[in-house]
Design a protein around this motif. Structure first.
Motif, short mmCIF file in Angstrom:
data_model
loop_
_atom_site.label_atom_id
_atom_site.label_comp_id
_atom_site.label_asym_id
_atom_site.label_seq_id
_atom_site.Cartn_x
_atom_site.Cartn_y
_atom_site.Cartn_z
N ASN A 42 0.82 -1.21 0.00
CA ASN A 42 0.00 0.00 0.00
C ASN A 42 0.86 1.26 0.00
OD1 ASN A 42 0.94 -0.06 2.60
ND2 ASN A 42 -1.05 -0.39 3.55
N SER A 43 2.18 1.08 -0.20
CA SER A 43 3.10 2.20 -0.25
C SER A 43 4.27 1.82 -1.17
CB SER A 43 3.63 2.49 1.16
OG SER A 43 4.76 3.32 1.12
N THR A 44 4.88 2.83 -1.77
CA THR A 44 6.03 2.57 -2.63
C THR A 44 7.32 2.39 -1.83
OG1 THR A 44 6.48 4.94 -2.90
CG2 THR A 44 5.04 3.89 -4.54
N LYS A 45 7.31 2.77 -0.57
CA LYS A 45 8.52 2.75 0.26
C LYS A 45 9.20 1.38 0.31
CE LYS A 45 10.30 5.76 3.48
NZ LYS A 45 11.08 6.68 2.68
N PRO A 46 8.48 0.29 0.57
CA PRO A 46 9.16 -1.01 0.61
C PRO A 46 9.81 -1.36 -0.72
CG PRO A 46 6.94 -1.22 1.52
CD PRO A 46 7.06 0.15 0.93
N LEU A 47 9.14 -1.09 -1.83
CA LEU A 47 9.71 -1.40 -3.14
C LEU A 47 10.91 -0.53 -3.45
CD1 LEU A 47 6.72 -2.12 -5.53
CD2 LEU A 47 8.43 -3.69 -4.65
N GLU A 48 10.88 0.71 -3.02
CA GLU A 48 12.04 1.58 -3.23
C GLU A 48 13.26 1.01 -2.51
OE1 GLU A 48 10.57 5.34 -1.83
OE2 GLU A 48 9.41 5.70 -3.65
N GLY A 49 13.05 0.57 -1.27
CA GLY A 49 14.15 -0.02 -0.50
C GLY A 49 14.65 -1.31 -1.11
N ILE A 50 13.73 -2.16 -1.53
CA ILE A 50 14.11 -3.44 -2.14
C ILE A 50 14.88 -3.20 -3.43
CG2 ILE A 50 13.18 -5.48 -3.30
CD1 ILE A 50 10.92 -5.43 -1.14
N SER A 51 14.40 -2.29 -4.25
CA SER A 51 15.07 -1.99 -5.51
C SER A 51 16.47 -1.44 -5.28
CB SER A 51 14.23 -1.00 -6.33
OG SER A 51 14.86 -0.70 -7.53
N SER A 52 16.60 -0.57 -4.32
CA SER A 52 17.91 0.01 -4.01
C SER A 52 18.89 -1.06 -3.51
CB SER A 52 17.74 1.11 -2.95
OG SER A 52 18.99 1.58 -2.53
N LYS A 53 18.42 -1.90 -2.61
CA LYS A 53 19.29 -2.98 -2.08
C LYS A 53 19.65 -3.97 -3.17
CE LYS A 53 19.07 -2.16 2.47
NZ LYS A 53 20.03 -1.24 2.99
#
Length: 163
Positions: A42-53
């Motif tokens: 329900n937020s882009t935050k987790p995907l942003e972190g996963i993509s960065s890692k």
């Protein structure tokens, strides 16, 4: 003895980083992105972190694999008629070159997929960027699996026995 230890360290580092990289890509392709595409987040935050890692893991692993693989190829194969296994003429040498090509393909697919995902996430969209990046990550995961199959053919000697 020192040469054996260096060779063993390079081989272990190569295998560990290959497993981390391929496993990470596989997990993102088969678990994370399908969940994002289906609206689980329900937020882009987790995907942003996963993509960065994942991008960091991919880049570090690609460098480590290039260095360790280059060392192993340089110590195990020759070029031309110098005795020993020829990188271009022997079956295992040709498989090493196939691994190099797959390594490049996998690195490129992860980079492009991550950029596609990140650009969509900056627009605060979730499903669409995940859907757009998914085929690239799935192709990268397939490349990772094939890399391990080729590595198995080299290390077990099966390719040289039956080809």
């Amino acid at each position: 003895m020192a040469e054996f230890i260096v060779s063993a360290v390079f081989q272990i580092a190569h295998l560990v980083f290959a497993a981390i990289w391929a496993g990470s890509v596989f997990y993102v392709a088969l678990v994370v992105l399908p969940l994002a595409r289906d609206g689980t987040f329900n937020s882009t935050k987790p995907l942003e972190g996963i993509s960065s890692k994942l991008t960091t893991i991919s880049r570090v692993s690609a460098v480590v694999l290039f260095v360790t693989g280059g060392h192993m190829a340089g110590t195990r194969y020759t070029i031309g008629d110098n005795g020993g296994a020829d990188l271009f003429a022997s079956t295992n040498g040709q498989l090493v070159l196939v691994m190099l090509a797959l390594w490049l393909v996998m690195a490129a697919l992860v980079e492009v997929g991550a950029k596609r995902l990140e650009s969509g996430l900056t627009g605060k969209k979730l499903r669409e960027p995940a859907r757009d990046a998914l085929p690239l990550f799935r192709a990268a995961a397939v490349a990772g699996v094939v890399l391990f199959v080729v590595a198995g053919l080299i290390t077990t000697g099966l390719a040289t026995r039956y080809v």
